[in-house]
Design an enzyme around this catalytic site. Structure first.
Site, mmCIF file in Angstrom:
data_model
loop_
_atom_site.group_PDB
_atom_site.id
_atom_site.type_symbol
_atom_site.label_atom_id
_atom_site.label_comp_id
_atom_site.label_asym_id
_atom_site.label_seq_id
_atom_site.Cartn_x
_atom_site.Cartn_y
_atom_site.Cartn_z
ATOM 1 N N THR A 28 37.656 33.042 42.652
ATOM 2 C CA THR A 28 37.298 32.204 41.500
ATOM 3 C C THR A 28 35.916 31.615 41.756
ATOM 4 O O THR A 28 35.639 31.132 42.854
ATOM 5 C CB THR A 28 38.305 31.054 41.320
ATOM 6 O OG1 THR A 28 38.343 30.265 42.514
ATOM 7 C CG2 THR A 28 39.686 31.562 40.962
ATOM 8 N N ASN B 260 33.767 28.818 41.552
ATOM 9 C CA ASN B 260 33.890 27.372 41.309
ATOM 10 C C ASN B 260 32.583 26.824 40.730
ATOM 11 O O ASN B 260 31.514 27.048 41.292
ATOM 12 C CB ASN B 260 34.222 26.648 42.612
ATOM 13 C CG ASN B 260 35.582 27.055 43.172
ATOM 14 O OD1 ASN B 260 35.965 28.226 43.098
ATOM 15 N ND2 ASN B 260 36.293 26.106 43.730
ATOM 16 N N GLU C 200 37.372 26.700 37.698
ATOM 17 C CA GLU C 200 37.283 27.941 38.486
ATOM 18 C C GLU C 200 37.635 29.169 37.668
ATOM 19 O O GLU C 200 38.805 29.508 37.523
ATOM 20 C CB GLU C 200 38.311 27.930 39.620
ATOM 21 C CG GLU C 200 38.343 26.779 40.529
ATOM 22 C CD GLU C 200 39.487 26.963 41.539
ATOM 23 O OE1 GLU C 200 39.703 28.078 42.049
ATOM 24 O OE2 GLU C 200 40.178 25.982 41.785
ATOM 25 N N ILE D 242 36.908 35.922 37.094
ATOM 26 C CA ILE D 242 36.308 36.845 36.135
ATOM 27 C C ILE D 242 36.970 38.204 36.304
ATOM 28 O O ILE D 242 37.119 38.689 37.434
ATOM 29 C CB ILE D 242 34.776 36.884 36.323
ATOM 30 C CG1 ILE D 242 34.234 35.451 36.159
ATOM 31 C CG2 ILE D 242 34.130 37.834 35.320
ATOM 32 C CD1 ILE D 242 32.818 35.251 36.626
ATOM 33 N N TYR E 100 27.315 33.282 44.730
ATOM 34 C CA TYR E 100 27.172 31.846 44.985
ATOM 35 C C TYR E 100 25.753 31.418 44.611
ATOM 36 O O TYR E 100 24.793 32.185 44.796
ATOM 37 C CB TYR E 100 27.401 31.535 46.473
ATOM 38 C CG TYR E 100 28.858 31.570 46.877
ATOM 39 C CD1 TYR E 100 29.764 30.612 46.408
ATOM 40 C CD2 TYR E 100 29.334 32.555 47.736
ATOM 41 C CE1 TYR E 100 31.096 30.638 46.789
ATOM 42 C CE2 TYR E 100 30.667 32.580 48.129
ATOM 43 C CZ TYR E 100 31.542 31.625 47.648
ATOM 44 O OH TYR E 100 32.858 31.649 48.026
ATOM 45 N N ARG F 242 48.164 27.693 29.299
ATOM 46 C CA ARG F 242 49.335 26.956 29.817
ATOM 47 C C ARG F 242 48.865 25.806 30.706
ATOM 48 O O ARG F 242 47.748 25.841 31.237
ATOM 49 C CB ARG F 242 50.253 27.885 30.636
ATOM 50 C CG ARG F 242 49.607 28.412 31.901
ATOM 51 C CD ARG F 242 50.617 29.104 32.800
ATOM 52 N NE ARG F 242 49.994 29.712 33.964
ATOM 53 C CZ ARG F 242 49.845 29.125 35.142
ATOM 54 N NH1 ARG F 242 50.273 27.884 35.328
ATOM 55 N NH2 ARG F 242 49.264 29.745 36.148
#
Ligand code: ADP
Ligand code: RBF
Ligand code: MG
Length: 193
Positions: free
Chosen positions: A49, A51, A120, A123, A132, A145
Site C-alpha cells: 500500500t 502510504n 493507504e 493500487i 516512495y 465497508r
C-alpha cells in the site's frame, strides 16, 4: 497525531464482511507524497500500500499548508474509516499510468501499533519498482465497508483480496471508468507539449 481516537472494536472471527458501492459526492481529489509505513503491507500481508503523507504535524496550523496538503489532512480527519475504491496515479514516477485502486483509510485495528489514521491505496497494478517519495494522485470514488478488526490476520488477507476484486469490478462500469480520464491526472502528452 490523529485528533480522533480509534473506536474500540470487537474482533471478527472470520473474513466475512458486507460491502457497498456508495458513491462519494463530491469525489475527493487528493495529492500527496508517498511515505514509508511499517513495511507490513507487502511483507506480512502480500498487498503493498502506498502510504500518503498526512500532515498531522500541522493540525493546529493548517493555514501553513499548501491547498493540496490541507485537502489530504481534511479528508483524513473527516472521512469514515474504511475501504474505498478509486483511481490512482504515481504522477511523477517511472510508471505514471492511472490504475484502479482499493484504498484503506483508518487505524488498521487488526494491528495495535498504528497510532494515527493512515491513507493507504493498494493500487491494482504490478509496478516494476517502488515509488516512495513520488507524488500520488487519487480520486476517491466510493465507500465499500468500514474497517474491521480481525482476530487472525489471515482473515484480513482474505478480506483484502475480496475488496480488490470488488473494487476492480466496480470501477469497470462505464461511469466510473470515465473518471480515469479526468484532467486531474497528469497526461504524458501534455507534459511533452
Ligand atoms: P510501507 O509500510 O512502507 O507502506 P508496503 O509494504 O505497504 O510498505 O509497500 C509499499 C510500497 O510499495 C509503496 O510505497 C510503493 O512504493 C510500492 N508499491 C509497489 N507496488 C505497489 C502497488 N501495487 N500499490 C501500492 N504500492 C506499491
Ligand atoms: N486493516 C485492518 O485492520 N482492517 C481492515 O479491515 C483492513 N482492510 C483493508 C482493506 C484493503 C483493501 C487494504 C489495502 C488494507 C486494509 N487494511 C485493513 C490495512 C492493512 O492493515 C494495512 O494496509 C497493512 O497493515 C499495512 O500498512
Ligand atoms: Mg503501505
Amino acid at each position: 497525531m490523529a485528533e480522533e481516537k480509534a473506536e474500540e472494536k470487537v474482533a471478527l472471527q472470520d473474513s466475512k464482511v458486507e460491502r457497498s458501492r456508495r458513491a462519494l459526492e463530491p469525489m475527493p481529489h487528493l495529492r500527496a507524497q508517498v511515505v514509508r509505513g511499517f513495511g507490513r503491507g507487502s511483507k506480512l500481508l502480500g498487498f503493498p500500500t502506498a502510504n500518503m503523507n498526512v500532515r498531522w504535524d500541522f493540525m493546529e496550523t493548517p493555514e501553513k499548508l499548501t491547498p493540496e496538503e490541507r485537502d489530504v489532512l481534511d479528508f483524513a480527519r473527516s472521512c469514515e474509516p474504511g475501504i474505498y475504491y478509486g483511481w490512482a496515479q504515481g504522477s511523477n514516477g517511472a510508471d505514471s499510468g492511472v490504475y484502479k485502486t482499493a484504498m484503506s483509510v483508518g487505524w488498521n485495528p487488526t494491528f495495535p501499533d498504528v497510532k494515527a489514521k493512515t491513507i493507504e491505496p493498494w493500487i491494482l497494478h504490478d509496478y516494476a519498482e517502488d515509488f516512495y517519495d513520488c507524488e500520488l494522485r487519487l480520486i476517491v470514488c466510493g465507500f465499500v465497508r468500514p474497517e474491521a478488526k480481525f482476530a487472525d490476520f489471515k482473515d484480513l488477507i482474505v478480506a483484502i483480496r475480496e475488496d480488490g476484486d470488488f473494487c476492480r469490478e466496480t470501477l469497470e462500469t462505464a461511469e466510473l471508468a470515465a473518471i480515469a480520464k479526468d484532467l486531474f491526472f497528469v497526461s504524458k502528452e501534455a507534459e511533452v507539449a
